[in-house]
Design a protein around this motif. Structure first.
Motif, PDB file in Angstrom:
ATOM      1  N   ILE A  46      11.736  35.618 -27.612  1.00  0.00           N
ATOM      2  CA  ILE A  46      11.170  34.480 -28.353  1.00  0.00           C
ATOM      3  C   ILE A  46       9.871  34.796 -29.096  1.00  0.00           C
ATOM      4  N   VAL A  47       9.191  35.890 -28.768  1.00  0.00           N
ATOM      5  CA  VAL A  47       7.976  36.244 -29.515  1.00  0.00           C
ATOM      6  C   VAL A  47       8.159  37.616 -30.167  1.00  0.00           C
ATOM      7  N   PRO A  48       7.499  37.818 -31.334  1.00  0.00           N
ATOM      8  CA  PRO A  48       7.679  39.092 -32.044  1.00  0.00           C
ATOM      9  C   PRO A  48       6.757  40.201 -31.553  1.00  0.00           C
ATOM     10  N   ALA A  49       5.682  39.836 -30.845  1.00  0.00           N
ATOM     11  CA  ALA A  49       4.638  40.843 -30.607  1.00  0.00           C
ATOM     12  C   ALA A  49       3.842  40.537 -29.354  1.00  0.00           C
ATOM     13  N   VAL A  50       3.238  41.586 -28.826  1.00  0.00           N
ATOM     14  CA  VAL A  50       2.226  41.417 -27.775  1.00  0.00           C
ATOM     15  C   VAL A  50       0.940  42.088 -28.241  1.00  0.00           C
ATOM     16  N   LYS A  51      -0.173  41.569 -27.757  1.00  0.00           N
ATOM     17  CA  LYS A  51      -1.481  42.208 -27.990  1.00  0.00           C
ATOM     18  C   LYS A  51      -2.001  42.638 -26.625  1.00  0.00           C
ATOM     19  N   VAL A  52      -2.301  43.907 -26.493  1.00  0.00           N
ATOM     20  CA  VAL A  52      -2.723  44.430 -25.194  1.00  0.00           C
ATOM     21  C   VAL A  52      -4.205  44.798 -25.294  1.00  0.00           C
ATOM     22  N   GLN A  53      -5.024  44.110 -24.524  1.00  0.00           N
ATOM     23  CA  GLN A  53      -6.483  44.283 -24.578  1.00  0.00           C
ATOM     24  C   GLN A  53      -6.871  45.428 -23.633  1.00  0.00           C
ATOM     25  N   ILE A  54      -7.234  46.565 -24.194  1.00  0.00           N
ATOM     26  CA  ILE A  54      -7.450  47.769 -23.380  1.00  0.00           C
ATOM     27  C   ILE A  54      -8.616  47.600 -22.402  1.00  0.00           C
ATOM     28  N   ALA A  55      -9.585  46.726 -22.715  1.00  0.00           N
ATOM     29  CA  ALA A  55     -10.750  46.568 -21.829  1.00  0.00           C
ATOM     30  C   ALA A  55     -10.338  46.160 -20.418  1.00  0.00           C
ATOM     31  N   MET A  56      -9.304  45.295 -20.330  1.00  0.00           N
ATOM     32  CA  MET A  56      -8.899  44.801 -19.009  1.00  0.00           C
ATOM     33  C   MET A  56      -8.358  45.941 -18.138  1.00  0.00           C
ATOM     34  N   TYR A  57      -7.851  46.972 -18.804  1.00  0.00           N
ATOM     35  CA  TYR A  57      -7.288  48.122 -18.098  1.00  0.00           C
ATOM     36  C   TYR A  57      -8.384  49.175 -17.864  1.00  0.00           C
ATOM     37  N   GLU A  58      -9.237  49.342 -18.860  1.00  0.00           N
ATOM     38  CA  GLU A  58     -10.360  50.276 -18.720  1.00  0.00           C
ATOM     39  C   GLU A  58     -11.258  49.857 -17.551  1.00  0.00           C
ATOM     40  N   ALA A  59     -11.249  48.551 -17.228  1.00  0.00           N
ATOM     41  CA  ALA A  59     -12.039  48.067 -16.089  1.00  0.00           C
ATOM     42  C   ALA A  59     -11.556  48.683 -14.781  1.00  0.00           C
ATOM     43  N   LEU A  60     -10.358  49.260 -14.779  1.00  0.00           N
ATOM     44  CA  LEU A  60      -9.848  49.933 -13.582  1.00  0.00           C
ATOM     45  C   LEU A  60     -10.032  51.448 -13.674  1.00  0.00           C
ATOM     46  N   GLY A  61     -10.814  51.908 -14.628  1.00  0.00           N
ATOM     47  CA  GLY A  61     -11.046  53.344 -14.739  1.00  0.00           C
ATOM     48  C   GLY A  61      -9.930  54.054 -15.477  1.00  0.00           C
ATOM     49  N   PRO A  62      -9.964  55.397 -15.473  1.00  0.00           N
ATOM     50  CA  PRO A  62      -8.947  56.170 -16.202  1.00  0.00           C
ATOM     51  C   PRO A  62      -7.518  55.819 -15.787  1.00  0.00           C
ATOM     52  N   ALA A  63      -7.313  55.506 -14.520  1.00  0.00           N
ATOM     53  CA  ALA A  63      -5.963  55.129 -14.079  1.00  0.00           C
ATOM     54  C   ALA A  63      -5.506  53.866 -14.792  1.00  0.00           C
ATOM     55  N   GLY A  64      -6.450  52.976 -15.064  1.00  0.00           N
ATOM     56  CA  GLY A  64      -6.113  51.750 -15.777  1.00  0.00           C
ATOM     57  C   GLY A  64      -5.704  52.016 -17.211  1.00  0.00           C
ATOM     58  N   VAL A  65      -6.302  53.035 -17.822  1.00  0.00           N
ATOM     59  CA  VAL A  65      -5.956  53.365 -19.205  1.00  0.00           C
ATOM     60  C   VAL A  65      -4.510  53.856 -19.286  1.00  0.00           C
ATOM     61  N   LEU A  66      -4.073  54.545 -18.250  1.00  0.00           N
ATOM     62  CA  LEU A  66      -2.655  54.936 -18.194  1.00  0.00           C
ATOM     63  C   LEU A  66      -1.772  53.689 -18.072  1.00  0.00           C
ATOM     64  N   THR A  67      -2.203  52.717 -17.288  1.00  0.00           N
ATOM     65  CA  THR A  67      -1.449  51.464 -17.168  1.00  0.00           C
ATOM     66  C   THR A  67      -1.385  50.734 -18.506  1.00  0.00           C
ATOM     67  N   PHE A  68      -2.486  50.799 -19.260  1.00  0.00           N
ATOM     68  CA  PHE A  68      -2.479  50.234 -20.621  1.00  0.00           C
ATOM     69  C   PHE A  68      -1.358  50.865 -21.457  1.00  0.00           C
ATOM     70  N   ALA A  69      -1.324  52.201 -21.461  1.00  0.00           N
ATOM     71  CA  ALA A  69      -0.325  52.893 -22.278  1.00  0.00           C
ATOM     72  C   ALA A  69       1.092  52.610 -21.768  1.00  0.00           C
ATOM     73  N   GLN A  70       1.240  52.521 -20.459  1.00  0.00           N
ATOM     74  CA  GLN A  70       2.570  52.231 -19.901  1.00  0.00           C
ATOM     75  C   GLN A  70       2.999  50.803 -20.226  1.00  0.00           C
ATOM     76  N   THR A  71       2.025  49.900 -20.287  1.00  0.00           N
ATOM     77  CA  THR A  71       2.334  48.522 -20.688  1.00  0.00           C
ATOM     78  C   THR A  71       2.781  48.489 -22.147  1.00  0.00           C
ATOM     79  N   CYS A  72       2.048  49.221 -22.997  1.00  0.00           N
ATOM     80  CA  CYS A  72       2.438  49.300 -24.408  1.00  0.00           C
ATOM     81  C   CYS A  72       3.849  49.878 -24.535  1.00  0.00           C
ATOM     82  N   ARG A  73       4.136  50.893 -23.738  1.00  0.00           N
ATOM     83  CA  ARG A  73       5.450  51.526 -23.809  1.00  0.00           C
ATOM     84  C   ARG A  73       6.549  50.556 -23.372  1.00  0.00           C
ATOM     85  N   MET A  74       6.260  49.799 -22.326  1.00  0.00           N
ATOM     86  CA  MET A  74       7.239  48.844 -21.816  1.00  0.00           C
ATOM     87  C   MET A  74       7.534  47.794 -22.886  1.00  0.00           C
ATOM     88  N   ALA A  75       6.490  47.318 -23.570  1.00  0.00           N
ATOM     89  CA  ALA A  75       6.680  46.313 -24.622  1.00  0.00           C
ATOM     90  C   ALA A  75       7.412  46.925 -25.823  1.00  0.00           C
TER      91      ALA A  75
END
Lengths: 357, 357
Positions: free
Chosen positions: B72-101
């Motif tokens: 139902i939606v064309p796009a997601v916006k992923v705010q990297i700050a929320m993931y960077e708040a978890l350190g480098p491991a969070g940045v990987l989660t950011f990229a994995q979230t982008c990949r999943m979308a």
């Protein structure tokens, strides 16, 4: 800024080494044979292998420089973009580099130039404050049981940081002592960093007048009250720092002022008496020691000058670095040339400061 | 911007879901028992375990939302700050979230707000262009041997991207289709992103007028020629995009314009006819559907409106989410509530667009 001011005094050296590696800054001996192992670059697997190998080379390269300069410079500035260029794995290398410098006793400036709306800026501010403590107020039934022995006051993050003599905890996971921040979003985007800095006894540097050629496009815009945009930002920086003056007269809120604008820098020095300057643009970008000398206060303090390529790439002018060399010998020469360049920079800065009228 | 415009048309939905998880946006059932496993939070090991567990919860949470809204939606916006708040491991989660979308067929906007001097901006632009190909010109004796089978033209990165129908390679390692960029450093900081966007057939959004309360401090400063700072930035955005007009009339260089400034947004719409708007600030920050309707062009195009908390936190208003629930049931309710909120937002936006005078 007390810790940074004291570190500069201890080393009699107001300069910072920029750990901003790129493939072209690595000596060829470090890259030899790397590609043979990666297989097909046009596959995700090949790129993952390439990135893993390159991250290791970045670590080796940074280690050789840190080891060579740690007894002559007070600080390093680590530009996260160069690591982010290698993807999430590179961001881990950034943090590991910061940790390595931190463990070597160096003051670590994270050049991250983050900036966002309030709630998001608070998330970025974890670069200074570390991992947020799980909160009692979130509905977590097992919280009390899990932390049965914890002092109630320990839920106050400031108390946590204060109670730990082990700096590892307060520095994990980013190991930065200060970070750079972008002001375009106004106070909302800055104050969370100031709060985090206060809490963790760290600092920030706000971009005021950057060193790049097109920085005048917006920063130099003249406003209707006769002041330029960067002057408005400068005045805010003094305000943001007003409540965090240290014992040496500088607040926790510093300013980034490029070496490529010497007159602007001198005027800002007068305008921002309580603001520590982080000065990029020395060396490769064109700023000289006499350019930056006017950005220090009358005591020869209040600024720290960055050089990246001029120091970490100094090996490129050394004929001994050409030809067949073992990786160990090559890294040794990288370190020796970096040390020589750092000593030269220290001498030039101190001479320029002493020769000021 | 052609791909984004077409995705919006296909879904008849000019909205984007912000995947910006925080601990307080996760349902309590996801957090239950987590702390029991981490041991002492006041150790690096304890924090590493907490972060690892939290990253997994972020992935589960994001997966439930992506699965619920992907049709139902064309796009997601992923705010990297929320993931960077978890350190480098969070940045990987950011990229994995982008990949999943990305794998779910969604257009992925990386909300990274990066900006730096030219060479550094080029490093950040790897968010769009991917891992840089090892270059022949760097002194790498074994390069030719290692890539003996490679076509010489393949060293041209543009050709590499064009030759791969497999989008995985062109998207690795960040999996973003567009990113947000900060303009404070001027053209030097923007053009490398525009070049990377051109090369990879992707887009950028430059911060023009942000949604936060203090955004007026600098963005609204009146300059001596009678125009405000954000208007200067707006004019540059049109210039930066001038050479990348797509078939639907919008360039690769979009603008971030907050929903909280409806009159400014409407004026910018007229001022920036070739610029796609990314509009944050809808919902939780106060912007309404009628506020944003005036920021679309006469065809009801040219903008996409973001909602984060209003959609991913919609479960918080559902009484069924309280009380004992399995993790699976809890995630199901997160998804169902997000879907309902996204459908409601689509209806409100389309109604407001149809009711415009």
């Amino acid at each position: 800024m007390d810790k940074l001011v004291e570190a500069i005094r201890n080393f009699d050296n107001p300069s910072v080494v920029g750990l901003d590696p790129t493939v072209s800054l690595l000596p060829p001996q470090l890259l030899e044979g790397m590609e043979a192992g990666i297989g097909d670059f046009d596959t995700v697997k090949g790129q993952e292998l390439w990135v893993a190998a390159l991250n290791q080379r970045f670590m080796d390269f940074n280690a050789s420089i840190i080891d060579a300069v740690k007894d002559i410079v007070p600080a390093v500035k680590v530009q996260i973009a160069m690591y982010e260029a290698l993807g999430p794995a590179g961001v881990l290398t950034f943090a590991q580099t910061c940790r390595m410098a931190h463990d070597a006793g160096l003051h670590v400036i994270g050049d991250i130039k983050r900036g966002d709306i309030g709630s998001t800026a608070a998330a970025y501010a974890s670069h200074l404050s570390g991992i947020a403590r799980p909160k009692d107020e979130t509905a977590q039934p097992s919280r009390e049981a899990a932390s049965a022995g914890a002092n109630a006051a320990a839920t106050d993050a400031a108390a946590v940081h204060a109670s730990h003599s082990d700096r590892e905890i307060g520095s994990f996971p980013w190991f930065e002592d200060s970070v750079t921040v972008n002001p375009y979003l106004g106070s909302d985007g800055i104050v969370p960093f100031v709060d985090a800095a206060d809490e963790a006894d760290k600092d920030i540097f706000v971009l005021v007048r950057t060193s790049n050629p097109s920085s005048d496009e917006f920063q130099e815009l003249m406003t209707e009250n006769g002041e330029r945009l960067y002057e408005h930002v400068a005045d805010r920086v003094e305000q943001w720092g007003a409540e965090s003056l240290g014992t040496h007269g500088f607040s926790r809120v510093g300013a980034v002022v490029g070496a490529t604008h010497p007159q602007v820098g001198a005027a800002l020095r007068a305008r921002m008496p309580h603001t520590m300057f982080l000065i990029p643009g020395y060396g490769a970008q064109g700023g000289t020691a006499s350019d930056v000398a006017a950005m220090f206060d009358i005591h020869g303090e209040g600024a720290i000058v960055n050089s990246s390529r001029g120091i970490i790439g100094a090996w490129r002018k050394d004929p001994a670095c050409k030809g067949p060399l073992s990786i160990e010998d090559s890294l040794h020469l990288v370190g020796m040339n970096a040390r020589r360049a750092a000593l030269d920079m220290r001498a030039k800065l101190n001479t320029a400061l002493n020769e000021r009228p």
